[in-house]
Design a protein around this motif. Sequence first.
Motif, PDB file in Angstrom:
ATOM      1  N   ALA A 664       0.334  -1.371  -0.501  1.00 31.77           N
ATOM      2  CA  ALA A 664       0.142   0.121  -0.214  1.00 31.77           C
ATOM      3  C   ALA A 664       0.657   1.210   0.065  1.00 31.77           C
ATOM      4  O   ALA A 664       0.373   2.488  -1.169  1.00 31.77           O
ATOM      5  CB  ALA A 664      -0.634   0.211   0.715  1.00 31.77           C
ATOM      6  N   ASP A 669      -0.478   5.087  -0.792  1.00 35.57           N
ATOM      7  CA  ASP A 669      -2.169   4.002   0.177  1.00 35.57           C
ATOM      8  C   ASP A 669      -1.406   4.360   1.474  1.00 35.57           C
ATOM      9  O   ASP A 669      -1.565   3.713   1.946  1.00 35.57           O
ATOM     10  CB  ASP A 669      -3.051   3.209  -0.472  1.00 35.57           C
ATOM     11  CG  ASP A 669      -3.655   3.312   0.236  1.00 35.57           C
ATOM     12  OD1 ASP A 669      -4.140   4.575   1.464  1.00 35.57           O
ATOM     13  OD2 ASP A 669      -5.236   2.864  -0.187  1.00 35.57           O
ATOM     14  N   ALA A 672      -4.202   2.581   4.280  1.00 36.77           N
ATOM     15  CA  ALA A 672      -4.134   1.239   3.574  1.00 36.77           C
ATOM     16  C   ALA A 672      -3.052   0.933   4.537  1.00 36.77           C
ATOM     17  O   ALA A 672      -3.509   0.051   5.853  1.00 36.77           O
ATOM     18  CB  ALA A 672      -4.723   0.941   2.586  1.00 36.77           C
ATOM     19  N   THR A 842      -1.557  10.028  -7.386  1.00 36.68           N
ATOM     20  CA  THR A 842      -0.629   8.373  -6.935  1.00 36.68           C
ATOM     21  C   THR A 842      -0.819   7.316  -7.350  1.00 36.68           C
ATOM     22  O   THR A 842      -2.167   7.715  -8.051  1.00 36.68           O
ATOM     23  CB  THR A 842      -0.835   8.601  -5.088  1.00 36.68           C
ATOM     24  OG1 THR A 842      -2.536   8.036  -4.983  1.00 36.68           O
ATOM     25  CG2 THR A 842      -0.835   9.631  -5.145  1.00 36.68           C
ATOM     26  N   ARG A 844      -1.651   4.692  -5.782  1.00 34.73           N
ATOM     27  CA  ARG A 844      -2.894   4.456  -5.673  1.00 34.73           C
ATOM     28  C   ARG A 844      -4.102   4.003  -6.118  1.00 34.73           C
ATOM     29  O   ARG A 844      -5.118   4.160  -6.448  1.00 34.73           O
ATOM     30  CB  ARG A 844      -3.255   4.591  -4.505  1.00 34.73           C
ATOM     31  CG  ARG A 844      -3.639   3.512  -3.076  1.00 34.73           C
ATOM     32  CD  ARG A 844      -4.490   2.169  -3.478  1.00 34.73           C
ATOM     33  NE  ARG A 844      -4.159   1.698  -2.774  1.00 34.73           N
ATOM     34  CZ  ARG A 844      -3.590   0.149  -2.847  1.00 34.73           C
ATOM     35  NH1 ARG A 844      -4.454  -0.614  -4.058  1.00 34.73           N
ATOM     36  NH2 ARG A 844      -3.624  -0.700  -1.799  1.00 34.73           N
ATOM     37  N   GLU A 845      -3.755   6.175  -6.788  1.00 32.96           N
ATOM     38  CA  GLU A 845      -5.332   6.147  -6.651  1.00 32.96           C
ATOM     39  C   GLU A 845      -5.461   6.478  -8.571  1.00 32.96           C
ATOM     40  O   GLU A 845      -7.216   6.283  -8.699  1.00 32.96           O
ATOM     41  CB  GLU A 845      -4.941   8.493  -6.796  1.00 32.96           C
ATOM     42  CG  GLU A 845      -4.942   8.909  -5.484  1.00 32.96           C
ATOM     43  CD  GLU A 845      -4.645   9.727  -5.181  1.00 32.96           C
ATOM     44  OE1 GLU A 845      -5.423  10.581  -4.247  1.00 32.96           O
ATOM     45  OE2 GLU A 845      -4.180  11.129  -6.014  1.00 32.96           O
ATOM     46  N   ILE A 867      -8.630  -2.396   1.347  1.00 31.28           N
ATOM     47  CA  ILE A 867      -8.720  -1.467   1.825  1.00 31.28           C
ATOM     48  C   ILE A 867     -10.071  -1.297   2.774  1.00 31.28           C
ATOM     49  O   ILE A 867     -10.858  -1.723   2.526  1.00 31.28           O
ATOM     50  CB  ILE A 867      -8.668  -0.348   1.034  1.00 31.28           C
ATOM     51  CG1 ILE A 867      -8.678   0.103  -0.297  1.00 31.28           C
ATOM     52  CG2 ILE A 867      -6.382  -1.056   1.423  1.00 31.28           C
ATOM     53  CD1 ILE A 867      -8.357   1.053  -0.930  1.00 31.28           C
ATOM     54  N   THR A 871     -11.430   4.811   2.849  1.00 34.01           N
ATOM     55  CA  THR A 871     -10.145   5.002   3.258  1.00 34.01           C
ATOM     56  C   THR A 871     -10.619   5.092   1.030  1.00 34.01           C
ATOM     57  O   THR A 871      -9.799   6.520   0.225  1.00 34.01           O
ATOM     58  CB  THR A 871      -9.416   3.821   2.905  1.00 34.01           C
ATOM     59  OG1 THR A 871      -9.343   3.786   4.160  1.00 34.01           O
ATOM     60  CG2 THR A 871      -8.188   4.298   2.007  1.00 34.01           C
ATOM     61  N   HIS A 875      -9.877   8.731  -1.472  1.00 34.45           N
ATOM     62  CA  HIS A 875      -9.452   8.385  -3.056  1.00 34.45           C
ATOM     63  C   HIS A 875     -10.186   9.255  -3.390  1.00 34.45           C
ATOM     64  O   HIS A 875      -9.499   9.748  -4.629  1.00 34.45           O
ATOM     65  CB  HIS A 875      -8.594   7.365  -2.702  1.00 34.45           C
ATOM     66  CG  HIS A 875      -7.227   6.442  -2.530  1.00 34.45           C
ATOM     67  ND1 HIS A 875      -6.304   7.839  -1.986  1.00 34.45           N
ATOM     68  CD2 HIS A 875      -7.943   5.664  -2.221  1.00 34.45           C
ATOM     69  CE1 HIS A 875      -5.059   6.859  -0.862  1.00 34.45           C
ATOM     70  NE2 HIS A 875      -5.974   5.004  -0.735  1.00 34.45           N
TER      71      HIS A 875
END
Length: 902
Positions: A664, A669, A672, A842, A844-845, A867, A871, A875
């Motif tokens: 993560a 992230d 997470a 990012t 994760r995004e 996650i 969260t 995002h």
Amino acid sequence: MLQSAAEGTAGVALVGGDAGIGKTRLVSELVAEARGRGFHVMVGQCAELGDALPYLPLADALRGADPAVCAAASGRPLLGQLLPGTESAPSTGLTQQRLFGSLLGLLAEVQPVLFVIEDLHWADRSTRDLLVFLSRMVQSEQVCVVGTYRTDDLHRRHPLRSVLAELKRLPTVTGVELGPLGTGEMSDYVASLGEVGARELGLIVSRADGNPFYAEELFAALAEGDTLPDGLASLLLSRVEVLSEAGQRVLRAAAVAGRRVEDELLREVSGLPLPEFEEAVREIVSRGLLKVDGYGYAFRHALLQEAVYTDLLPGERTRLHAAFAALLTSPAELAHHHLAGHDLAGALAASVQAGREAERVGAPAEAHSHYDRALGLWDRVADAAELAGASRAALAFRSAVTAAASGDNHRAITQLKALPPTSEVSERLAYYLFETDDDYESAVAAARRAVESAADERSLARALATQARALTHGPRGDELEALAVRALEAARASGARDAEVGAMLTLATYLEQRRGDVARARELAEAASATPTGDLAMDLRARFHHARIHYEQGLLDKAAEVADEGVAMALETGLKWSTYGTDLRFLRFLIHYAAGEWDHAEAVAASFPARPGTASEAVLSSFALFIEVGRGLPGVERRLGWLRPFWSEELVLYMSRGMAAEHALWHGDPAAALEHVHAVLDRLVPGDNGALRVATVGLWALAELGTAEGADELLARARHVLERGLHGEPIHLGPEGVAWGLRAEAEWHRVHGRLDVELWRRVVAAFDFGFVYEAARCRWRLAEALLAAGERDAAQHEWELARETAGKLRAGPFEAALLEFGRRARFGGGRPDGGRPGGGLTAREAEVLRLVAEGLTNREIAERLFIAQKTVSVHVSNILAKLEVSTRTQAAAAARQRGLLT
């Protein structure tokens, strides 16, 4: 092939495979792709009607074709007769040559065309001629012809065989053989059908034999409580019913034998004269029901054997089993046939003998299975003890020991608890309770009973050694040394080498961790593994601790040498799933990983179970995450999903969620990551060594979040390990433990905005004794601290060293982070876009954005990425802001326009 056809190079593909293997699915996908590319699609189906209806698939294809094809066909009288509203077959005056010419003209007029003929194994003579004609005549047209057929229906005299052999020599023809799916692929496929437990998944995969259709039927039957679905059984038996009477007789006998059977044995049981038997077998093999396998035959599919066996009449089944039992000498086979033939006494005696033989050749799982079967028959057989050559308690004890040797300590504990508490039983119970780490007090109590009830010096030595070991993780460590020394004396006096080694290893661990006397601990461990004990599980334990002590002191070469010996022993003796067989394999992996031998580590991890079915398999699977997360390999989240059912196992939880936290963090992230960290720490007892690394990762996450909330608690958990251990006294950790303790302090300062150059130098030096990856990651932080202190040249030097290591390891996420840092520091080599897909998202995004574009809800995204739903909501809000849109639909559209979904 579609692309070639679109460019004017015609081709023919002949797709073969067993029923249910996926030919229709493949063709369906091809048809969809062709329509998307603007092809005219014609699909025709052969039927099991022989030559009664010539050109049936051509008529079928024309009737289902699009208007352009139908219009072109209606303009050609010979083809027009095949369209709806006309006769279903050409008139008697129609010549084959003129019809073929009309079809070729049609294909040339309405290009590009995909023409599919399904089930060629049922094709009439005229359709086979049509296939040969098209294969030879289409050359530069925009035409793709695809034919499918069942390989398991092509007996040796089947008329399609010679046609296929002829066509596959042509340059325009490509043969495609669809084989069974591999175990991993089948696991993925079954999991895609719906929720299924690990045990049920393994059962479906093993029974389906790589056939997707069989898997679907079994999955559906499982939900309804059936064993073999009627539809599937009917499909399988329909191929048996076309055999001659002799062929069916032989196949029924083969089904009773099992998946495989020797030629001579099958002939004896079938009772047929040799010429008639050989002709029957030749017929069966030619139809693909059996295949030649060494000196005998094997069913092509396990489910076919099961279907034939299930279809037998009860009396017929019993008689055939009795016939096999009269001819066999193998105890395991005898036990099976005696039991199926209702000879319970014979089954019990043979099962016990089979268990002993399995133990002798190093097959503990099989031995446990045989012993358990005998125990299940015990109360139904007169004179069971005489037949077994042992009492019921003695047999149950061996069953428990073999269960533990095969990796099932929980089963062993359950069986031992049900037995009278003799010294031997209590000693093994304490031993396995300690290994499962379930109940410290129960383990100590069982060990005490073993000591108190010991009948001789050898039993006393083993009981004392186990009692000392049971105290290892408890608060009464001051008793341990005296007990271990006493056990050593008793073992040497009685010649109990296994007890002597056990006591030596317990004492070595005590001296290493409680006293810090590493040199003496290494001596003891080396002496313990020097000569065999006669107890393979103890020999593996000795090699594990010998290798572990060297590993934890950073002596990786020696650790690797000893671990290799242990792994080889575990594999050779059938104990690879025992406690120390498993431990040695993951230790060998960790040595590769720590030493920077990541290609070797990845190769070892590839042998770990991808989708575990047992706790032992889950432990190994979770260790594979080290390399998968470190290299950013695909499949991390899929593996985490497979490991989730095993999070009740503490080691699996610690490893898998600990690595999920790092995953993560690499994906931008930290929230997470912190969830995973707290989930692990909530389960670990304060002072547990595992808390050191996990708490440090949690501090890394807080630094990324830019908040100090909770930092003091995380640092306190790390310090607890170093200062107080599990029971109020410090544990002497090796260099790696010391290094993680220093890193926890440095990360805590980083959380509070202090980049301490000297502290990070100490962290790098602490890891730089052989732990390549960790040393490089700390150089990254040292470079940040140096840059903040204005020491630019020194910072760039550390950064370059870290980049060099990341490149050699192919540590993708780490390398990307270094490039981003280098870009910001203007060291050179950074990505112009800052390493951020989508100019600011990012990693994760970007991942969440792709799932939003697929139409998933926040809850579904949370489940997919492991996650919290909250969260995901954060995002999504960030994504909307960065893309400057107000809805999820607009975000998906903007992502497609900007190419962010690739």
